[in-house]
Design a protein around this motif. Structure first.
Motif, PDB file in Angstrom:
ATOM      1  N   GLU A 159       0.831  -1.206   0.000  1.00 50.82           N
ATOM      2  CA  GLU A 159       0.000   0.000   0.000  1.00 50.82           C
ATOM      3  C   GLU A 159       0.867   1.258   0.000  1.00 50.82           C
ATOM      4  N   PHE A 160       1.930   1.239   0.784  1.00 47.09           N
ATOM      5  CA  PHE A 160       2.847   2.380   0.774  1.00 47.09           C
ATOM      6  C   PHE A 160       3.487   2.548  -0.595  1.00 47.09           C
ATOM      7  N   ARG A 161       3.833   1.436  -1.225  1.00 44.83           N
ATOM      8  CA  ARG A 161       4.451   1.523  -2.549  1.00 44.83           C
ATOM      9  C   ARG A 161       3.471   2.111  -3.562  1.00 44.83           C
ATOM     10  N   ASN A 162       2.213   1.714  -3.492  1.00 42.85           N
ATOM     11  CA  ASN A 162       1.214   2.258  -4.417  1.00 42.85           C
ATOM     12  C   ASN A 162       1.014   3.754  -4.194  1.00 42.85           C
ATOM     13  N   ARG A 163       1.008   4.172  -2.932  1.00 47.68           N
ATOM     14  CA  ARG A 163       0.885   5.598  -2.655  1.00 47.68           C
ATOM     15  C   ARG A 163       2.071   6.374  -3.201  1.00 47.68           C
ATOM     16  N   LEU A 164       3.255   5.815  -2.979  1.00 52.73           N
ATOM     17  CA  LEU A 164       4.459   6.478  -3.471  1.00 52.73           C
ATOM     18  C   LEU A 164       4.465   6.557  -4.991  1.00 52.73           C
ATOM     19  N   GLU A 165       4.058   5.477  -5.647  1.00 50.94           N
ATOM     20  CA  GLU A 165       4.020   5.474  -7.108  1.00 50.94           C
ATOM     21  C   GLU A 165       3.019   6.492  -7.628  1.00 50.94           C
ATOM     22  N   GLY A 166       1.898   6.635  -6.923  1.00 50.68           N
ATOM     23  CA  GLY A 166       0.918   7.628  -7.334  1.00 50.68           C
ATOM     24  C   GLY A 166       1.472   9.039  -7.248  1.00 50.68           C
ATOM     25  N   VAL A 167       2.187   9.334  -6.157  1.00 50.10           N
ATOM     26  CA  VAL A 167       2.787  10.657  -6.000  1.00 50.10           C
ATOM     27  C   VAL A 167       3.864  10.887  -7.045  1.00 50.10           C
ATOM     28  N   MET A 168       4.711   9.886  -7.281  1.00 53.00           N
ATOM     29  CA  MET A 168       5.787  10.041  -8.255  1.00 53.00           C
ATOM     30  C   MET A 168       5.235  10.191  -9.673  1.00 53.00           C
ATOM     31  N   GLU A 169       4.166   9.478  -9.982  1.00 57.31           N
ATOM     32  CA  GLU A 169       3.551   9.622 -11.300  1.00 57.31           C
ATOM     33  C   GLU A 169       2.991  11.020 -11.492  1.00 57.31           C
ATOM     34  N   PHE A 170       2.391  11.555 -10.435  1.00 62.89           N
ATOM     35  CA  PHE A 170       1.875  12.923 -10.522  1.00 62.89           C
ATOM     36  C   PHE A 170       3.012  13.915 -10.733  1.00 62.89           C
ATOM     37  N   ARG A 171       4.123  13.730 -10.038  1.00 64.94           N
ATOM     38  CA  ARG A 171       5.260  14.627 -10.204  1.00 64.94           C
ATOM     39  C   ARG A 171       5.845  14.508 -11.618  1.00 64.94           C
ATOM     40  N   ARG A 172       5.845  13.295 -12.168  1.00 64.90           N
ATOM     41  CA  ARG A 172       6.326  13.137 -13.548  1.00 64.90           C
ATOM     42  C   ARG A 172       5.406  13.853 -14.530  1.00 64.90           C
ATOM     43  N   ASP A 173       4.101  13.831 -14.250  1.00 67.15           N
ATOM     44  CA  ASP A 173       3.177  14.560 -15.119  1.00 67.15           C
ATOM     45  C   ASP A 173       3.473  16.059 -15.102  1.00 67.15           C
TER      46      ASP A 173
END
Length: 357
Positions: free
Chosen positions: A104-118
């Motif tokens: 769950e922490f990894r999914n949250r982190l990936e969501g934040v990182m994907e937003f930053r990449r956008d």
């Protein structure tokens, strides 16, 4: 979808907490949002002390009845413990969101990182700023840049209603971005100034207006102008998402701080209530002199009241933030249903009548 062309402006019809039209509005905004919560807590506590002393001076209250005061002390102690329990429960609810598995922490982190990449793909920067204020400022600058792109593209379109409406809309966007950049330049990491500026930015209205102009004047605008409007909409979506993420983080920090301060003020409040009970618990009456009783009792009651004052100060801000950012996307529930320059009708009814003829 049809619209009625009129001499309306394309200024924001959304909420803007940065627009202060009167002294009363500035005072209300300071109490609800801008003011330091500790200062407001101290002001409320001193206000209770001054009120009790004033009522005693007017002869409306007295501090001589031991039975009444001891019963009141029991209610104060119970109320203080209940308040502390309530705030601790809120803190536990916040902490429960942090208790997650590694996946769950990894999914949250990936969501934040994907937003930053956008954001990085949209703005062309090598890395999105880590500070929330810097991230929001970058997105505001990108919105301003996209508005300039629209202005340059629409300048090549034929002169007409569509072009004039788009130009007025771009001018409104530029005014909003200039105002937001001034506030964000002064904001520090984690400060309320950054969130206040983001709350005041009328991205919901701008998304709605840009979509309306793009769709309503699709035949009159060039492909370049419509593409520029779409790019602006995407930038506004990124800003909306960034603000909501920042708001969630900010509210979690604020409520956690409220729990800490409530515990710190709760201990003196309970001790003050016990001391008040001891002063009036003897068989011989109050152990404090008659002349000093109003000051001593009023001071102790004010200390007992301080946790409630702290809770009120923080809830006023968090509730106002939640209320003013309740909608996501082009929804403006704080406005009346008929407000706004665009009058939209259903064209299918007209089409059915035409087909019937």
């Amino acid at each position: 979808m049809g619209s009625v062309d009129s001499d309306e402006t394309l200024d924001s019809y959304g909420a803007d907490v940065n627009r202060q039209n009167s002294a009363v509005r500035r005072i209300v905004d300071w109490v609800l949002l801008q003011g330091n919560r500790i200062v407001i807590t101290a002001a409320l506590t001193l206000g209770v002390f001054a009120l009790l002393v004033g009522l005693r001076s007017l002869g409306l209250v007295a501090f001589v009845n031991s039975n009444s005061l001891t019963r009141m002390v029991g209610g104060m102690i119970a109320g203080t413990f209940s308040l502390i329990t309530l705030v601790v429960s809120v803190n536990q609810m916040i902490l429960s969101r942090e208790f997650r598995s590694a996946d769950e922490f990894r999914n949250r982190l990936e969501g934040v990182m994907e937003f930053r990449r956008d954001i990085e793909d949209a703005t062309g920067v090598p890395a999105t700023p880590a500070a929330p204020a810097g991230q929001l400022e970058l997105l505001v600058e990108e919105i301003d840049y996209r508005a300039d792109r629209i202005r340059a593209a629409v300048a090549d379109d034929p002169d007409g209603t569509a072009r004039r409406r788009v130009e007025r809309f771009v001018s409104s966007v530029k005014k909003s971005t200039d105002r937001a950049e001034e506030t964000l330049d002064r904001a520090r990491f984690g400060s309320f100034d950054a969130l206040s500026s983001a709350m005041g930015y009328d991205d919901a209205w701008q998304i709605y207006a840009a979509r309306h102009l793009r769709n309503d004047h699709a035949d009159e605008l060039s492909d370049a102008t419509r593409e520029a409007l779409e790019e602006l909409i995407e930038s506004l979506k990124l800003f909306n998402t960034g603000r909501e993420h920042f708001k969630t983080t900010y509210l979690q920090r604020e409520l956690t701080r409220l729990s800490q301060l409530t515990i710190l003020l709760g201990i003196p409040a309970v001790l003050a209530a016990f001391l008040l009970g001891l002063l009036y618990g003897g068989l011989g009456g109050p152990t404090v002199g008659h002349s000093a009783a109003p000051i001593v009792v009023s001071g102790l009651i004010a200390v007992v009241f301080s946790p409630l004052a702290l809770l009120s100060a923080y809830i006023l801000r968090t509730a106002t933030v939640a209320r003013r950012t309740a909608s996501i996307g082009p929804m403006l529930p704080q406005k009346g249903p008929d407000e706004g320059p665009f009058e939209v009708g259903h064209d299918r009814d007209t089409q059915v009548e035409t087909d019937a003829d």
